[in-house]
Design a protein around this motif. Sequence first.
Motif, PDB file in Angstrom:
ATOM      1  N   GLN A 239       2.719 -17.039   8.285  1.00  0.00           N
ATOM      2  CA  GLN A 239       3.891 -16.220   8.590  1.00  0.00           C
ATOM      3  C   GLN A 239       4.939 -16.362   7.485  1.00  0.00           C
ATOM      4  O   GLN A 239       4.950 -17.342   6.748  1.00  0.00           O
ATOM      5  CB  GLN A 239       4.509 -16.666   9.924  1.00  0.00           C
ATOM      6  N   ALA A 240       5.806 -15.365   7.442  1.00  0.00           N
ATOM      7  CA  ALA A 240       6.939 -15.379   6.492  1.00  0.00           C
ATOM      8  C   ALA A 240       8.133 -14.784   7.202  1.00  0.00           C
ATOM      9  O   ALA A 240       7.979 -14.035   8.177  1.00  0.00           O
ATOM     10  CB  ALA A 240       6.594 -14.559   5.258  1.00  0.00           C
ATOM     11  N   ASN A 241       9.326 -15.098   6.745  1.00  0.00           N
ATOM     12  CA  ASN A 241      10.499 -14.478   7.390  1.00  0.00           C
ATOM     13  C   ASN A 241      11.138 -13.390   6.520  1.00  0.00           C
ATOM     14  O   ASN A 241      11.939 -12.601   6.991  1.00  0.00           O
ATOM     15  CB  ASN A 241      11.541 -15.517   7.788  1.00  0.00           C
ATOM     16  N   LEU A 242      10.774 -13.373   5.210  1.00  0.00           N
ATOM     17  CA  LEU A 242      11.301 -12.306   4.342  1.00  0.00           C
ATOM     18  C   LEU A 242      10.143 -11.670   3.572  1.00  0.00           C
ATOM     19  O   LEU A 242       9.138 -12.328   3.285  1.00  0.00           O
ATOM     20  CB  LEU A 242      12.304 -12.866   3.321  1.00  0.00           C
ATOM     21  N   PHE A 243      10.348 -10.411   3.197  1.00  0.00           N
ATOM     22  CA  PHE A 243       9.395  -9.726   2.323  1.00  0.00           C
ATOM     23  C   PHE A 243      10.173  -9.132   1.148  1.00  0.00           C
ATOM     24  O   PHE A 243      11.096  -8.332   1.355  1.00  0.00           O
ATOM     25  CB  PHE A 243       8.633  -8.633   3.101  1.00  0.00           C
ATOM     26  N   LEU A 244       9.814  -9.592  -0.033  1.00  0.00           N
ATOM     27  CA  LEU A 244      10.492  -9.117  -1.238  1.00  0.00           C
ATOM     28  C   LEU A 244       9.721  -7.906  -1.761  1.00  0.00           C
ATOM     29  O   LEU A 244       8.508  -7.980  -1.953  1.00  0.00           O
ATOM     30  CB  LEU A 244      10.530 -10.211  -2.301  1.00  0.00           C
ATOM     31  N   VAL A 245      10.425  -6.813  -1.990  1.00  0.00           N
ATOM     32  CA  VAL A 245       9.756  -5.550  -2.368  1.00  0.00           C
ATOM     33  C   VAL A 245      10.359  -4.979  -3.657  1.00  0.00           C
ATOM     34  O   VAL A 245      11.584  -4.968  -3.819  1.00  0.00           O
ATOM     35  CB  VAL A 245       9.880  -4.499  -1.237  1.00  0.00           C
ATOM     36  N   GLU A 246       9.485  -4.514  -4.530  1.00  0.00           N
ATOM     37  CA  GLU A 246       9.915  -3.825  -5.747  1.00  0.00           C
ATOM     38  C   GLU A 246       9.459  -2.368  -5.638  1.00  0.00           C
ATOM     39  O   GLU A 246       8.265  -2.100  -5.499  1.00  0.00           O
ATOM     40  CB  GLU A 246       9.272  -4.483  -6.984  1.00  0.00           C
ATOM     41  N   SER A 247      10.442  -1.428  -5.690  1.00  0.00           N
ATOM     42  CA  SER A 247      10.081   0.000  -5.603  1.00  0.00           C
ATOM     43  C   SER A 247       9.440   0.462  -6.909  1.00  0.00           C
ATOM     44  O   SER A 247       9.680  -0.118  -7.965  1.00  0.00           O
ATOM     45  CB  SER A 247      11.328   0.853  -5.352  1.00  0.00           C
ATOM     46  N   ALA A 248       8.688   1.553  -6.797  1.00  0.00           N
ATOM     47  CA  ALA A 248       8.051   2.117  -8.000  1.00  0.00           C
ATOM     48  C   ALA A 248       9.040   3.050  -8.711  1.00  0.00           C
ATOM     49  O   ALA A 248       8.890   4.268  -8.739  1.00  0.00           O
ATOM     50  CB  ALA A 248       6.788   2.866  -7.629  1.00  0.00           C
TER      51      ALA A 248
ATOM     52  N   GLU B 293       0.813  -1.227   0.000  1.00  0.00           N
ATOM     53  CA  GLU B 293       0.000   0.000   0.000  1.00  0.00           C
ATOM     54  C   GLU B 293       0.847   1.279   0.000  1.00  0.00           C
ATOM     55  O   GLU B 293       0.331   2.365  -0.239  1.00  0.00           O
ATOM     56  CB  GLU B 293      -0.927  -0.003   1.221  1.00  0.00           C
ATOM     57  N   ILE B 294       2.133   1.144   0.270  1.00  0.00           N
ATOM     58  CA  ILE B 294       3.013   2.338   0.241  1.00  0.00           C
ATOM     59  C   ILE B 294       3.085   2.838  -1.203  1.00  0.00           C
ATOM     60  O   ILE B 294       3.359   2.056  -2.120  1.00  0.00           O
ATOM     61  CB  ILE B 294       4.434   1.980   0.773  1.00  0.00           C
ATOM     62  N   PRO B 295       2.818   4.131  -1.451  1.00  0.00           N
ATOM     63  CA  PRO B 295       2.775   4.640  -2.833  1.00  0.00           C
ATOM     64  C   PRO B 295       4.068   4.407  -3.607  1.00  0.00           C
ATOM     65  O   PRO B 295       4.054   4.225  -4.817  1.00  0.00           O
ATOM     66  CB  PRO B 295       2.520   6.141  -2.653  1.00  0.00           C
ATOM     67  N   GLU B 296       5.195   4.462  -2.907  1.00  0.00           N
ATOM     68  CA  GLU B 296       6.479   4.322  -3.593  1.00  0.00           C
ATOM     69  C   GLU B 296       6.841   2.863  -3.863  1.00  0.00           C
ATOM     70  O   GLU B 296       7.919   2.567  -4.373  1.00  0.00           O
ATOM     71  CB  GLU B 296       7.604   4.967  -2.763  1.00  0.00           C
ATOM     72  N   VAL B 297       5.942   1.946  -3.469  1.00  0.00           N
ATOM     73  CA  VAL B 297       6.204   0.512  -3.679  1.00  0.00           C
ATOM     74  C   VAL B 297       5.343  -0.002  -4.824  1.00  0.00           C
ATOM     75  O   VAL B 297       4.145   0.262  -4.878  1.00  0.00           O
ATOM     76  CB  VAL B 297       5.921  -0.283  -2.377  1.00  0.00           C
ATOM     77  N   LEU B 298       5.994  -0.736  -5.727  1.00  0.00           N
ATOM     78  CA  LEU B 298       5.251  -1.290  -6.864  1.00  0.00           C
ATOM     79  C   LEU B 298       4.587  -2.607  -6.465  1.00  0.00           C
ATOM     80  O   LEU B 298       3.425  -2.851  -6.791  1.00  0.00           O
ATOM     81  CB  LEU B 298       6.221  -1.516  -8.038  1.00  0.00           C
ATOM     82  N   ALA B 299       5.346  -3.460  -5.761  1.00  0.00           N
ATOM     83  CA  ALA B 299       4.799  -4.765  -5.363  1.00  0.00           C
ATOM     84  C   ALA B 299       5.590  -5.309  -4.180  1.00  0.00           C
ATOM     85  O   ALA B 299       6.756  -4.978  -3.992  1.00  0.00           O
ATOM     86  CB  ALA B 299       4.877  -5.743  -6.530  1.00  0.00           C
TER      87      ALA B 299
END
Lengths: 412, 236
Positions: free
Chosen positions: A232-241, A107-113
């Motif tokens: 649960q998960a131990n990592l979160f993979l993030v792609e910036s916008a 939901e962060i605007p600067e995050v793509l996924a």
Amino acid sequence: MNDSLRCAVRELLRRPGRSLATLFGYILGAAFVFALTLLLKTDMLVKGDIINYMGTHFVAFSPAAYSGDALVPTEQSPLDPQNETFFAEPMVVTRLLPKSLAGKISEIPEVLAATPFLLFRFKQGQDGHVFSVGGFEPGDTAALHGTAATSRDIIAGAFLQPGDRGVVLVEETYALMWNLKVGSVVNVADTLFPVIGIVRPGVRPVRADVFMNWPDAEAMINQRLSAPLQQQANLFLVESAGLHNHETAMKKVEKLMPDGMINTFNCSVPAIEVMGISSKTLRLITLVVLVIILIYAANSQWASVVERHRDIAILRALGWKTSSILQQIVIEALLLAVTGTMIGMVTGYVIAYLALPAISPTLAAGGALAFDWATLAFNLAAFSSAGLLAGALPVFQIVSADPAMVIRNSAQ
Amino acid sequence: MNVLLKVEGLEKTFSTRNSVTEVFKNVSFEISPGEVVVIKGRSGEGKSTMLGILSGLDRQTAGSVVFAGERLESMTVSELAELRAQKIGMIFQSFNLIGSWTALENVEAVLMHRGISPVQRRQKAQAVLHELGLGERLDNYPTELSVGQQQRVAVARTLVNDPLLILADEPTGDVDAETAREVVELLLPRVRNGSAALLVATHGAFDLNYADRVLTLANRCLVAENGRSQDKGVPA
């Protein structure tokens, strides 16, 4: 004005050799500069895409809590904590966080996924070697492709599909070490999984020896925990916008995870610097070429005026005003500059288009040339201004001389 | 008779970094329509400089020039160009035609930038060239014309704007006696019918029999030679 235009056209046609030489100078200059600029812009765009691809993703996790030298026990502690654990990097043990955090990050605007990820180190039951298993949501590839693996990394077999169960992908090095091929089986928590594909992920922030779809990974990991995972998960993979949002995205994710850490290669920063050096060099070359060509065209234009100094003196003696002479010369200069520059830019575009595959297949594969109107306008303005100055300046010099003297001297 | 050109106390000096050269001083004379006036003098005496001032191409150091009721020294460069285009005809030594222009274009040039339509301009230039016997050579370049034809093109260019004053700088200097006579005889009808005056600067090649008055420029001053004028030379 009409007289000036008529006279200008007549003068240009009267001296076809000189006019063509000047025109050719403008065509050559505009073609070269325009082609170079287009290639430079295309190069920068494609490089930007590559940097975006390589440098705008990161991994968020929360390191496990220690008490003295020992991990603080949790509800889902590994059964063999000496060998098996959730981790982010070889020496960084992580704790578990709710999977729903991925939704908040998205939901962060600067995050793509953003997508959750399980990375667990197993001890193989038969020979005792340790290896890592990565579990991911198979339909959630936007954040996965830059951080862990993507279907483009496949070097043998096929990538995991969302509905696949009971099959795994193995990383190329691990496959070589254990002589695994497509169709071989891998023992994970005493369960055998056929290998359907071998991947070569290259340099990525998350590295696993074996990849599984989430349900399989969760089931196998559960067998090695004191209590099963609870979404649960131990990592979160993030792609910036995009590159420009990368830093902000990381800061905002860190705020969501008070004890969290961010793992990113941040290769965008040095890449931007290198790209900056490269583009600065190319810009300098373009500028130097532009100046050289402008001097050539201006010189030609200048000479065409200077060689008519006697004619101009006669016309002044006959009653032509300085403004009329200047107007005609300026129109001549503009006609040559604008026509030459337009033809040159079309030529430059064709040259750049044809040369692109030979110069860089990567750029050519990136699509059409990065054409933009600003470049076109800049070229037109630069060449027209040079022609204008080169045409107008000698007129000022010539009209400052006494025409009677010029006529007399030229007669001698 | 009305005075067309009135020159009073004209003076011209050239200043260089180290010196001041006086070309002429205290030159005064008048010309009326229908007159042929010759200014005679050796090379370097300032004849061409004087014609330059009278045509508004150059400025005097002192004195005044009044032409057709207008004081030249108070006019701008642009106004002087307008004056030349409308009221003054100039004929140069060697004719000074523009080599890359045809005979017609050379004559037409005088009428350009004056708001005259291209058709009217062309018709007028053609008419003058026809009058001077060049109807068949309109589209020829100067190099394709004989010296005599070139000289007639130059005369046509001088006459096409119906000038009040024709200034001729050594008009016969570079041509044989016969061609020189032709030049003058082509110009004379316009002068003798009173519609223009002719001022010729010459070092002596011009046939003085055509002149109503001869003024000699010597020792930086102008002297009336034949006594027909009221010009007063001031000896140096």
